[in-house]
Design a protein around this motif. Structure first.
Motif, PDB file in Angstrom:
ATOM      1  N   ASN A  25       1.031  -1.510   0.000  1.00 23.97           N
ATOM      2  CA  ASN A  25      -0.228  -0.307   0.353  1.00 23.97           C
ATOM      3  C   ASN A  25       0.756   1.183  -0.334  1.00 23.97           C
ATOM      4  O   ASN A  25       2.251   1.432  -0.390  1.00 23.97           O
ATOM      5  N   SER A  26       0.395   2.308   0.529  1.00 32.92           N
ATOM      6  CA  SER A  26       0.970   3.950  -0.180  1.00 32.92           C
ATOM      7  C   SER A  26       2.080   3.915   1.462  1.00 32.92           C
ATOM      8  O   SER A  26       3.375   4.251   1.353  1.00 32.92           O
ATOM      9  N   SER A  27       2.099   2.671   2.120  1.00 28.12           N
ATOM     10  CA  SER A  27       3.048   3.287   3.259  1.00 28.12           C
ATOM     11  C   SER A  27       4.793   2.397   3.022  1.00 28.12           C
ATOM     12  O   SER A  27       5.671   2.112   3.367  1.00 28.12           O
ATOM     13  N   GLY A  72      -8.900  -2.884  -0.861  1.00 32.21           N
ATOM     14  CA  GLY A  72      -8.339  -1.491  -0.469  1.00 32.21           C
ATOM     15  C   GLY A  72      -6.632  -1.352  -0.844  1.00 32.21           C
ATOM     16  O   GLY A  72      -6.365   0.074  -0.484  1.00 32.21           O
ATOM     17  N   SER A  73      -6.328  -1.901  -0.921  1.00 31.77           N
ATOM     18  CA  SER A  73      -4.589  -1.572  -1.152  1.00 31.77           C
ATOM     19  C   SER A  73      -4.678  -1.191  -2.762  1.00 31.77           C
ATOM     20  O   SER A  73      -3.355  -0.150  -2.127  1.00 31.77           O
ATOM     21  N   SER A 117      -5.261   2.824  -2.213  1.00 27.88           N
ATOM     22  CA  SER A 117      -4.311   3.433  -1.104  1.00 27.88           C
ATOM     23  C   SER A 117      -2.880   3.371  -2.255  1.00 27.88           C
ATOM     24  O   SER A 117      -2.176   4.310  -1.773  1.00 27.88           O
ATOM     25  N   LEU A 118      -2.377   2.906  -2.967  1.00 27.17           N
ATOM     26  CA  LEU A 118      -0.522   2.627  -3.588  1.00 27.17           C
ATOM     27  C   LEU A 118      -1.473   3.910  -4.402  1.00 27.17           C
ATOM     28  O   LEU A 118      -0.245   4.349  -4.544  1.00 27.17           O
ATOM     29  N   GLN A 157      -2.520   6.881  -4.091  1.00 29.07           N
ATOM     30  CA  GLN A 157      -3.397   7.560  -3.866  1.00 29.07           C
ATOM     31  C   GLN A 157      -1.688   8.024  -3.615  1.00 29.07           C
ATOM     32  O   GLN A 157      -1.356   9.359  -4.100  1.00 29.07           O
ATOM     33  N   GLY A 158      -1.202   6.698  -3.066  1.00 31.61           N
ATOM     34  CA  GLY A 158       0.108   7.752  -2.751  1.00 31.61           C
ATOM     35  C   GLY A 158       1.566   7.797  -3.801  1.00 31.61           C
ATOM     36  O   GLY A 158       2.092   9.073  -3.804  1.00 31.61           O
TER      37      GLY A 158
END
Length: 967
Positions: free
Chosen positions: A896-898, A936-937, A940-941, A943-944
């Motif tokens: 994901n974005s993290s 939802g991964s 999130s990815l 958007q990041g």
């Protein structure tokens, strides 16, 4: 048909011994074991010294009822006296009045006990020498026992005639110069004028000899003669001349006799050659592709088959198609390897050679008197069925097709849910499957009309392989698009550019498609979507012809062909090398089974245990007509041509074929055994220099059979995936188990199922060599399916041809259930496998504008990559595989974005000058279905990535976004 014949009897035209054939009339009202319509047929031994105008194959048919009616003893004159005695004049026999027909019909036949009690005339009455003991007859039954006809053949030695009765004796004297006299066991004599001065005694055993025919010890029962009716007595009808009998067929049950098809194939070669010429003259487009496909798919093989006499049309056309596809590989691959790539010239030369060969053969066959013949009915006519079995298939099959079309009109690709096509199309589609299965079941166990059965079988690939291209119009699987890039590379460059690319090392299929794309002027993506449907139709032709070599039972062949189609949940026919070589593999086994196999001869003396094992395995193996040595050599040459085309096109298929081939050779079933050596040399000669590329792509020779049989999905993470996987595996295991049950039932006569069982189960041993990227088990299943289906169909439809209506309906519903299972295994992941036009457009833009030498990284492996000829300019060192983040355990389950910093570090380590990262909705559907990322991964990815300064948008469209790493 039970046959009693001399062991030395091989060819009636060369055997001086006559044959007595007792045929059953097949009365449905006769009690068990009773034969009310038996006839005695006396065939000539076919003496080649017969005078001109004489038919050496003439036949005299004597009803058994007349044999039973004639009970007065006849004096049998010795042979020497008969030779010396002059024949009575014709006028002396003419006044003998025959008993009226009504009187003859009224004469009751003597009881069976009386006939058995009558003493037989001594052998000395017929010949001076002493009687010799009769030879024990052997019995054999035909493949198709549902015809209702039983035939018993008794060998008649030349020195002594066969016995037909203990009491009644028929004496056939030497006729006079101008007539042929046939005593009729009654008072009258039938006179048949001969066309020549000389005559022949029927049956001809020896010159001027008399044949004494007596009834066997077990007399043939006869129907009681009805009482005479009142009315005028009519004279006996005048006997008509005996027509020339049809020669006995020399072909075995696998190749039913039929008309000569060589003129048909000569004409087909001319038409295919003209289609190839026209395909280079008409404007570019779909019409040109169809014309060129006619040339590639039928032309060279039809020209070759115009030289071969194969009486069975199904077998002949299957061979013509397979030889065409095999011979088309030669000009494509040779011009590619020799760097003389001229597609138009290659296809033009192929068309000219086909046209010229067909025209020359047509002229020569016409001058030789070989004429065009219409196709006849295949197999015996089925007895009438009840009205329900006759009418129901004609209603249910069109109704099923109508419901299927209605569901196609009402459905859009976006409506496909996670459980696949069958659930998404709704209740009308399921009803259509039920009607299709029900109609096929009632037709199979009803009249079994070939056209209706064929229509039911053709509906299966139309539904299973035709639905997706009709709905979406695109190629279904994302991994298929890399084959388009190889085709375009060969088409545009005319030579191979990367020795490490495994696809370029096996160029057979790609070179043929490049020829087609270059000459037609169309990109392969425009016609590749229909590859599955076309390949399955060709597979159906090959499968039916192959199954026909094992049995003549129409029901078994039809059911096995249907099972092969509906249980093929492994899509073997998509646009790929394996889709091209699969029908060639079926044709190869067709040639081997038809002409190159037979019961083993000789004994193994050095190893007694091995000899006993072989004898047990091959016990009761059906005897096939031994082909001539030249025929066997030509068949071996054709098999070698087909196998060579497979070797240069696919890596795994020829290896799987070699395993059962070696097994048949070791058992002595394959002849000549040298063929295995020749094919092994072809395989090793091509494979050895390329083992490096295979080993770099796939891990081989790990000898972990069970791990390699697990497939490419060891666990199931979602209910949708688990449901489709369980249905497909249950279908496969169920068919394998049912086939094993058939083998077990035949354990006391394993030779009857040996070849089919070896071809069905020996390919499993190739799993010890490697998993082939997790695909090996699916290839094993696909290669064994036709033979597994044959064994299952033998168990299912090889018995009672007319079960009750309840069992017939149950069979039809079981067919529908199996088709649903096959569809679920094939299209249960359709939501994942569908490739939208948006993804294709984005991929074309990427390969058209991306910097050469760049790296293309996918979040998940569900995107159409390598679809252009320049695919080799990207992902250097990883040309044959896609680079995806989910494919690395470092990111699986947590992306994901993290993880943006980890993603950047991971990509930079690949040392590409430029890197692109592709994110699409199709990838999200793939991770949701297989459960490799939390829901939802992707959102999130994405958007990041959009917010990160390290990435910029390279391409953005609905459903697809391509980011470029900023350096």
């Amino acid at each position: 048909m039970a046959q009693h014949r001399s062991p030395a009897f091989q060819d009636r035209s060369q055997d001086p011994e006559a044959t007595v054939v007792i045929r059953s009339g097949g009365s449905p009202t006769a009690p068990a074991g009773h034969d009310p319509e038996a006839t005695v047929v006396i065939r000539s031994g076919g003496n080649p010294t017969a005078p001109a105008g004489h038919d050496p194959e003439a036949t005299v048919v004597i009803p058994a009822a007349r044999i039973a009616a004639a009970r007065k003893p006849e004096a049998v004159m010795p042979a020497a006296a008969r030779r010396a005695a002059p024949a009575p004049p014709v006028t002396a026999r003419k006044p003998e009045a025959a008993p009226p027909v009504a009187a003859r019909r009224a004469a009751p036949a003597p009881p069976v006990a009386a006939r058995r009690a009558d003493p037989a005339p001594p052998a000395a009455a017929g010949r001076p020498e002493a009687a010799r003991p009769a030879t024990a007859a052997t019995t054999s039954w035909p493949t198709n026992r549902s015809i209702g006809e039983e035939t018993v053949r008794l060998t008649v030695p030349a020195a002594r005639g066969p016995r037909l009765d203990e009491a009644a004796t028929q004496v056939i004297p030497r006729p006079e110069a101008d007539t042929q006299a046939l005593p009729r066991l009654e008072a009258d004599t039938r006179l048949i004028p001969r066309p020549e001065a000389d005559t022949q005694v029927l049956p001809r055993l020896e010159a001027q000899e008399t044949q004494v025919i007596r009834l066997p010890a077990a007399p043939v029962p006869v129907r009681p003669t009805p009482a005479p009716t009142a009315g005028p007595v009519r004279p006996a009808p005048t006997a008509a001349p005996v027509p020339a009998p049809v020669p006995a067929p020399t072909a075995g049950p696998a190749d039913a006799p039929g008309p000569d098809s060589r003129p048909e194939f000569a004409a087909a070669a001319v038409l295919a050659g003209l289609a190839g010429v026209a395909g280079q003259l008409v404007p570019h487009g779909g019409v040109r592709v169809l014309l060129l496909l006619v040339l590639i798919g039928a032309g060279p093989g039809a020209a070759a088959m115009s030289f071969a006499t194969v009486r069975n049309r199904l077998t002949a056309w299957a061979l013509a198609t397979a030889l065409s596809l095999s011979l088309a590989v030669a000009p494509a691959v040779l011009t590619l390897w020799l760097h003389i790539w001229h597609p138009a010239a290659a296809l033009g030369a192929l068309a000219a050679a086909t046209l010229l060969t067909g025209a020359v053969r047509a002229v020569r066959l016409s001058r030789a008197g070989v004429r065009w013949s219409r196709p006849g009915r295949s197999g015996p006519a089925e007895p009438p069925a009840d009205r329900l079995r006759t009418v129901l298939p004609l209603v249910t099959l069109p109704a099923a097709a109508t419901l299927w079309i209605i569901t196609l009109v009402r459905t859009s690709p976006s409506a496909i849910d996670s459980y696949g096509m069958s659930a998404s199309l709704g209740v009308p589609f399921l009803i259509a499957l039920g009607l299709l299965g029900l109609g096929f079941g009632f037709e199979l166990f009803g009249r079994a009309r070939p056209l209706v059965l064929t229509a039911g079988i053709l509906a299966v690939p139309a539904i299973m392989q035709g639905t997706v291209p009709i709905l979406s119009g695109t190629i279904e699987y994302a991994w298929t698009y890399k084959h388009l890039g190889v085709v375009e590379l060969i088409r545009d460059h005319g030579h191979l550019i990367d020795s490490t690319d495994i696809y370029q090392q096996w160029p057979g299929f790609f070179a043929v498609m490049a020829l087609l794309s270059h000459v037609s002027g169309l990109d392969p993506i425009s016609f590749a979507a229909w590859s599955s449907l076309v390949c399955m139709l060709v597979n159906l032709l090959m499968t039916a012809a192959l199954l026909r070599q094992f049995t003549a039972n129409r029901r078994v062949v039809a059911l096995a062909a249907l099972l092969t189609q509906l249980a093929m949940w492994v899509d073997i026919g998509y646009f790929s090398p394996q889709g091209y070589v699969y029908p060639l593999m079926l044709a190869f086994w067709l040639i081997v089974v038809r002409w190159l196999t037979g019961a083993p001869t000789g004994h193994i003396t050095r190893f007694p245990r091995a000899g006993r094992l072989r004898a047990w395995l091959t016990r009761d193996m059906p005897d096939r007509p031994e082909p001539a040595r030249a025929t066997r050599l030509w068949a071996a040459a054709a098999a070698t041509v087909v196998y060579a085309a497979i070797v240069v096109s696919h890596q795994l298929t020829p290896v799987m074929m070699m395993v059962p081939l070696v097994g048949l050779s070791v058992l002595g079933v394959l002849r000549p055994r040298l063929l295995t050596v020749v094919l092994g040399v072809v395989l090793l000669g091509f494979l050895a220099p390329r083992m490096g590329s295979v080993n770099s792509q796939y891990q081989i020779f790990d000898f972990d059979l069970f791990a390699n049989a697990s497939g490419n999905a060891s666990t199931w993470s979602t209910p949708e995936q688990e449901f489709s996987a369980l249905v497909a595996r249950c279908l496969a295991l169920g068919l394998w188990a049912a086939a094993l049950l058939t083998v077990w039932r035949a354990r006391h006569r394993l030779g009857t199922v040996l070849v089919a069982a070896l071809l069905a189960y020996l390919p499993i041993t190739t799993l010890a060599g490697g998993s082939y990227g997790g695909e090996a088990i699916y290839r094993v299943y696909a290669f064994s399916l036709p033979f597994t289906a044959l064994l299952v169909a033998t168990l299912w439809a090889g018995g009672n041809p007319r079960p009750g209506r309840l069992l017939t309906a149950g069979s039809g519903l079981l067919v529908a259930v199996l088709m649903f299972a096959g569809l679920q295994g094939l299209q249960g992941q359709l939501r994942v496998h569908l490739v939208g036009r948006g993804d294709i457009t984005a991929a074309e833009h990427l390969y058209a504008h991306a910097t050469p030498g760049a790296g293309i990284i996918l979040v998940a492996p569900n995107f159409p990559t390598k679809l252009k000829a320049n695919y080799g300019s990207y992902n250097r060192g990883h040309v044959s595989v896609d680079i995806s983040l989910i494919g690395d355990p470092y990111f699986t389950g947590n992306l994901n974005s993290s993880r943006l910093a980890d993603i950047k570090q991971y990509i930079e380590a690949m040392n590409h000058p430029v890197d692109y990262l592709v994110v699409s909705e199709s990838m999200e559907r793939q991770t949701d279905y297989f459960g490799t990322l939390p829901h939802g991964s992707f959102a999130s990815l994405e958007q990041g990535l959009r917010a990160s300064p390290d990435w910029k948008v390279f391409y953005d469209a609905p459903g697809v976004t391509i980011f470029q790493l900023v350096r």
